[in-house]
Design a protein around this motif. Structure first.
Motif, PDB file in Angstrom:
ATOM      1  N   PRO A   1      -6.977   0.830   4.175  1.00  0.00           N
ATOM      2  CA  PRO A   1      -6.387   0.032   3.085  1.00  0.00           C
ATOM      3  C   PRO A   1      -7.185  -1.235   2.796  1.00  0.00           C
ATOM      4  CG  PRO A   1      -5.232  -0.434   5.116  1.00  0.00           C
ATOM      5  CD  PRO A   1      -6.314   0.574   5.462  1.00  0.00           C
TER       6      PRO A   1
ATOM      7  N   LYS B   1     -13.373   5.476   3.657  1.00  0.00           N
ATOM      8  CA  LYS B   1     -12.519   6.603   3.327  1.00  0.00           C
ATOM      9  C   LYS B   1     -11.041   6.263   3.498  1.00  0.00           C
ATOM     10  CE  LYS B   1     -15.930  10.105   4.695  1.00  0.00           C
ATOM     11  NZ  LYS B   1     -16.201  11.253   5.613  1.00  0.00           N
ATOM     12  N   ALA B   2     -10.215   6.868   2.654  1.00  0.00           N
ATOM     13  CA  ALA B   2      -8.765   6.744   2.816  1.00  0.00           C
ATOM     14  C   ALA B   2      -8.396   7.343   4.172  1.00  0.00           C
ATOM     15  CB  ALA B   2      -8.053   7.484   1.688  1.00  0.00           C
ATOM     16  N   PRO B   3      -7.383   6.787   4.833  1.00  0.00           N
ATOM     17  CA  PRO B   3      -6.432   5.818   4.316  1.00  0.00           C
ATOM     18  C   PRO B   3      -6.763   4.358   4.632  1.00  0.00           C
ATOM     19  CG  PRO B   3      -5.613   6.682   6.376  1.00  0.00           C
ATOM     20  CD  PRO B   3      -6.954   7.338   6.141  1.00  0.00           C
TER      21      PRO B   3
ATOM     22  N   ASP C   1       0.834  -1.204   0.000  1.00  0.00           N
ATOM     23  CA  ASP C   1       0.000   0.000   0.000  1.00  0.00           C
ATOM     24  C   ASP C   1       0.866   1.248   0.000  1.00  0.00           C
ATOM     25  OD1 ASP C   1      -2.461  -1.241  -0.063  1.00  0.00           O
ATOM     26  OD2 ASP C   1      -2.625  -1.379   2.104  1.00  0.00           O
ATOM     27  N   CYS C   2       1.962   1.197   0.726  1.00  0.00           N
ATOM     28  CA  CYS C   2       2.849   2.362   0.818  1.00  0.00           C
ATOM     29  C   CYS C   2       3.983   2.306  -0.205  1.00  0.00           C
ATOM     30  CB  CYS C   2       3.439   2.463   2.227  1.00  0.00           C
ATOM     31  SG  CYS C   2       2.240   2.910   3.500  1.00  0.00           S
TER      32      CYS C   2
ATOM     33  N   GLY D   1     -14.381  -2.577   0.115  1.00  0.00           N
ATOM     34  CA  GLY D   1     -14.234  -1.170   0.473  1.00  0.00           C
ATOM     35  C   GLY D   1     -15.551  -0.437   0.567  1.00  0.00           C
TER      36      GLY D   1
END
Length: 286
Positions: free
Chosen positions: A264, A260-262, A69-70, A251
Motif C-alpha cells: 500500500p 506489486k500489490a498489495p 486502502d481497504c 511506489g
C-alpha cells in the motif's frame, strides 16, 4: 487385464476422493469453530474528543494506518477480493449510512474492532489487521475513533465475507491468516502516548502496520507470492535513504520497477518526514 487396471484405478480414485472429503470436513469444522469463537475482552474506556484538531489528526491516521486502502477514502467499504471456489473478502462500511455500522455502534465497539479484532458479539472479524493496531497509543486511537464516529454517512451495502473451500483449506494449513484476534494479547496495556522523533523506538511504532505482511522481524515471507525482507539484511537496506523514501512515496523502486500489490504505497506516501525517517532508522537497526 485392462478391466483389473480400470477397477483398481477406480478404487484408488475413490480412496483419494474420500480422503480429500474427510480432510475438508475436518478443516471446515476447525475453521467454523475458530470463526465462531467468542473472545471475552474488556475494552479500555476512552473519552473521545470532538475538537477539530483531533478529528484532523484522525483523518490523517486512517490514511497512514491503511484504513482507507481497504475501506475506501469515504470509509464506505468495498469488496477486496472475490474468486469462485476461494471466497470473498470484504471491507465493511464503517459509516452510519445504509449498509454501515449499526446506530448503537459505540466507542467500546470501535475499541473491540480496532484493538482486539472482534465484533460486537465477541466473535473474530475476518482479515481485520488488528494485530497491527493493538498497540496504537491512546492519543492515536482516540483520534481514529473521533474521526470515524463523525464521518459522513455513506449508503453502500456490501456483501458479507465468505470463506470458500479454497480459503478454508489454506487457513487450516496455516497459509492464510483469517482471524487476527488469535494473535493478539487481549490483556496488553494501551500505551498512553508515543514520543515522535527520528528514533528507532518511534520507527518501531510506525512499523506496526507493516508487520501483517512483512512479519514482526520485517524479513517477509519466502516464495513467489511472498513479501520482501525489508530489514537490515534485505535488498532495500542497500538503497540510500532518499531512494527508500522515494520508493515509499511513489511506489517505484530505484531501478524503476513498480511495487506489486498489495503493497500500500499510497498509505506510506502519506507518512510525515519524521515517520518516514524513523521507520528507516528502525529497519536499519534490525
Amino acid at each position: 487385464m485392462l478391466k483389473k487396471i480400470m477397477k483398481w484405478t477406480g478404487r484408488a480414485l475413490l480412496v483419494v476422493l474420500l480422503l480429500a472429503l474427510g480432510y475438508y470436513t475436518k478443516a471446515y469444522i476447525a475453521i467454523s469453530g475458530r470463526k465462531s469463537k467468542v473472545y471475552t475482552v474488556k475494552p479500555v474506556k476512552l473519552d473521545i474528543p470532538t475538537d477539530s484538531a483531533t478529528i484532523a489528526m484522525g483523518k490523517r491516521l486512517v490514511t497512514t494506518k491503511g484504513c482507507t486502502d481497504c475501506h475506501e477514502k469515504d470509509l464506505g467499504g468495498k469488496v477486496l477480493f472475490e474468486q469462485k471456489g476461494l471466497g470473498r473478502l470484504v471491507a465493511r462500511n464503517l459509516t452510519k449510512g445504509k449498509g454501515g455500522v449499526s446506530k448503537d455502534f459505540d466507542t467500546d465497539d470501535w475499541v473491540r474492532a480496532i484493538r482486539h479484532g472482534v465484533q460486537q458479539d465477541g466473535t473474530p472479524l475476518i482479515y481485520m489487521p488488528s494485530a497491527g493496531f493493538n498497540q496504537l497509543s491512546e492519543t492515536d486511537l482516540k483520534a481514529v475513533i473521533a474521526y470515524c464516529e463523525q464521518v459522513a454517512p455513506v449508503d453502500r451495502e456490501v456483501p458479507a465475507c465468505d470463506i470458500g473451500v479454497g480459503a478454508t483449506i489454506l487457513a487450516d494449513l496455516g497459509e492464510l491468516e483469517l482471524f487476527e484476534a488469535e494473535k493478539i494479547d487481549h490483556n496488553a496495556a494501551l500505551p498512553l502516548a508515543i514520543r515522535e522523533g527520528v528514533t528507532a523506538d518511534f520507527g518501531k511504532y510506525v512499523s506496526q502496520i507493516c508487520t501483517g505482511c512483512h512479519k514482526p522481524d520485517m524479513k517477509g515471507t519466502p516464495g513467489d507470492g511472498g513479501t520482501p525482507n525489508i530489514s537490515s539484511t534485505g535488498p532495500s537496506a542497500r538503497w540510500t535513504d532518499e531512494q527508500f523514501f522515494q520508493t515509499l512515496r511513489t511506489g517505484k523502486r530505484p531501478d524503476g520497477s513498480e511495487l506489486k500489490a498489495p503493497m500500500p504505497w499510497q498509505m506510506t506516501a502519506a507518512f510525515s518526514d519524521t515517520e518516514m525517517r524513523a521507520l528507516r532508522v528502525y529497519l536499519k537497526s534490525i
